[in-house]
Motif scaffolding. Structure first.
Motif, PDB file in Angstrom:
ATOM      1  N   SER A  26       0.824  -1.203   0.000  1.00 29.45           N
ATOM      2  CA  SER A  26       0.000   0.000   0.000  1.00 29.45           C
ATOM      3  C   SER A  26       0.861   1.256   0.000  1.00 29.45           C
ATOM      4  N   ALA A  27       1.971   1.210   0.739  1.00 32.09           N
ATOM      5  CA  ALA A  27       2.874   2.364   0.773  1.00 32.09           C
ATOM      6  C   ALA A  27       3.515   2.590  -0.594  1.00 32.09           C
ATOM      7  N   ILE A  28       3.899   1.495  -1.250  1.00 28.89           N
ATOM      8  CA  ILE A  28       4.480   1.599  -2.594  1.00 28.89           C
ATOM      9  C   ILE A  28       3.460   2.198  -3.549  1.00 28.89           C
ATOM     10  N   LYS A  29       2.243   1.728  -3.427  1.00 27.60           N
ATOM     11  CA  LYS A  29       1.185   2.216  -4.316  1.00 27.60           C
ATOM     12  C   LYS A  29       1.055   3.723  -4.223  1.00 27.60           C
ATOM     13  N   GLN A  30       1.036   4.244  -3.005  1.00 25.56           N
ATOM     14  CA  GLN A  30       0.849   5.670  -2.819  1.00 25.56           C
ATOM     15  C   GLN A  30       2.037   6.457  -3.355  1.00 25.56           C
ATOM     16  N   LEU A  31       3.246   5.963  -3.100  1.00 22.21           N
ATOM     17  CA  LEU A  31       4.444   6.655  -3.574  1.00 22.21           C
ATOM     18  C   LEU A  31       4.515   6.669  -5.101  1.00 22.21           C
ATOM     19  N   LEU A  32       4.201   5.536  -5.728  1.00 27.00           N
ATOM     20  CA  LEU A  32       4.257   5.481  -7.186  1.00 27.00           C
ATOM     21  C   LEU A  32       3.163   6.331  -7.813  1.00 27.00           C
ATOM     22  N   CYS A  33       2.014   6.408  -7.146  1.00 28.91           N
ATOM     23  CA  CYS A  33       0.942   7.276  -7.656  1.00 28.91           C
ATOM     24  C   CYS A  33       1.409   8.722  -7.712  1.00 28.91           C
ATOM     25  N   ASN A  34       2.159   9.130  -6.698  1.00 30.96           N
ATOM     26  CA  ASN A  34       2.674  10.498  -6.681  1.00 30.96           C
ATOM     27  C   ASN A  34       3.666  10.726  -7.820  1.00 30.96           C
ATOM     28  N   VAL A  35       4.479   9.719  -8.125  1.00 37.61           N
ATOM     29  CA  VAL A  35       5.448   9.846  -9.205  1.00 37.61           C
ATOM     30  C   VAL A  35       4.754   9.928 -10.565  1.00 37.61           C
ATOM     31  N   LEU A  36       3.668   9.170 -10.719  1.00 39.93           N
ATOM     32  CA  LEU A  36       2.999   9.109 -12.011  1.00 39.93           C
ATOM     33  C   LEU A  36       2.172  10.349 -12.309  1.00 39.93           C
ATOM     34  N   GLU A  37       1.879  11.155 -11.294  1.00 41.40           N
ATOM     35  CA  GLU A  37       1.171  12.408 -11.508  1.00 41.40           C
ATOM     36  C   GLU A  37       2.180  13.517 -11.774  1.00 41.40           C
ATOM     37  N   VAL A  38       1.814  14.426 -12.686  1.00 39.98           N
ATOM     38  CA  VAL A  38       2.719  15.515 -13.037  1.00 39.98           C
ATOM     39  C   VAL A  38       2.015  16.843 -12.824  1.00 39.98           C
ATOM     40  N   ASP A  39       2.474  17.616 -11.857  1.00 41.62           N
ATOM     41  CA  ASP A  39       1.980  18.978 -11.634  1.00 41.62           C
ATOM     42  C   ASP A  39       0.461  19.050 -11.482  1.00 41.62           C
TER      43      ASP A  39
END
Length: 340
Positions: free
Chosen positions: A197-210
């Protein structure tokens, strides 16, 4: 952002058990035959495959050839009724005939095996791996994205053992094989739901741009046996990359591959004619698209030139009907253009 976690195995299976049993009966009465001929053609190895017909079998055969880095120079396809008959003229990457005895033996054994025609009979590759977990995502493409994803995983002691990525129309689809370094590389991520779940949240942040909603992606964690490049095809289609291609052409005037879809009324087929730029894996990419869109190829011809390839297919929906609506025709053209 939509986060999806595919449940179970990523297995493509459109046939029910009764259909499989009937197919097995026909196959036992008429076992498949694979002939590999290096004498009848001057500049290519001829591979003839005769077998009981089953939806998706054409793609499976082409997938085996593609995985061995064989180039399909010509192909003749016929699968009317319950029998499948194909002829492929292939070369190796250097343009020579296939003379390696190990490759020839592998082709013969794999294309004639029960596990090939009936994947349910083989457990190989269908159970979740104990050594890695597959992480898949689609997102807006940009420089350094894979590096950022790898860095995020590293903060949670996960290492990318292998990655396959496709980029198209400013989008990226990726399938990563990840191992857990905290256990010596021998445990799958999915055993620890909290860390996952922690990985999911971190990767979601990376995949979003601005905060740009058009730049968001999807991320999933799954275990399964779907061929990786076919999975990348499916992810691109789910991401609707074909629609972005339409907008891009309108913006910059870039030409598309030539694809025509028309009726073949007398035989109740839909005829698909394509003239894309020739390249490796072109037939595989085309058949992935047709198969995943639930079309069956009954007859076809493939030939390659110095720069342009020619592909002609006679298809129907899995329910036996030709492509009837203009909307379906347009959608098919768009997906084939994007795939090739």
């Amino acid at each position: 952002m939509m986060i999806k976690f595919p449940e179970g195995e990523m297995v493509d299976d459109n046939d029910d058990d009764c259909s499989d049993e009937f197919t097995k009966l026909i196959r036992n009465m008429n076992p498949p035959r694979v002939v590999i001929d290096n004498d009848s053609c001057e500049d290519a190895t001829v591979i003839r495959v005769d077998s009981v017909n089953k939806h998706g079998i054409l793609l499976q055969v082409v997938q085996v050839l593609t995985d061995l880095n064989l180039i399909i120079r010509k192909a003749y396809i016929s699968s009317d009724g319950s029998w499948f008959m194909d002829v492929f003229n292939v070369t190796d990457r250097d343009g020579g005939k296939v003379l390696d005895e190990e490759i020839i033996s592998y082709l013969q054994k794999s294309l004639e095996s029960d596990a090939f025609f009936f994947p349910k009979l083989s457990s190989a590759g269908t159970s979740p791996s104990k050594e890695h977990t597959l992480i898949e995502f689609t997102a807006s493409d940009r420089p350094g994205l894979l590096s950022e994803v790898s860095a995020v995983l590293a903060t949670r002691m996960y290492r990318v053992a292998r990655a396959e990525l496709w980029t198209h129309n400013a989008r990226v689809a990726a399938v990563l094989r990840v191992v857990d370094e905290s256990t010596g590389g021998g445990a799958a991520v999915a055993v620890d739901l909290e860390r996952l779940s922690a990985i999911k949240q971190l990767l979601c942040n990376v995949l979003e741009v601005d905060g740009d909603s058009s730049s968001t992606g999807t991320m999933g964690v799954a275990s399964g046996s779907t061929h990786t490049q076919r999975r990348l095809h499916q992810m691109m289609v789910d991401d609707r990359d074909y629609e972005r291609g339409k907008r891009r052409e309108e913006d910059d005037g870039e030409s598309r591959p030539r694809v025509a879809v028309r009726d073949c009324v007398e035989k109740e087929y839909t005829e698909v004619i394509m003239r894309p730029k020739d390249r490796a894996k072109l037939v595989f990419d085309t058949l992935c698209t047709l198969t995943d869109m639930k079309y069956i190829v009954f007859h076809g011809t493939v030939s390659t030139g110095e720069e342009e390839a020619y592909q002609e297919y006679y298809i129907r929906n899995v329910d036996g009907s030709p492509v009837s609506s203009e909307e379906d025709r347009r959608h098919l053209i768009q997906c084939l253009e994007a795939a090739t």
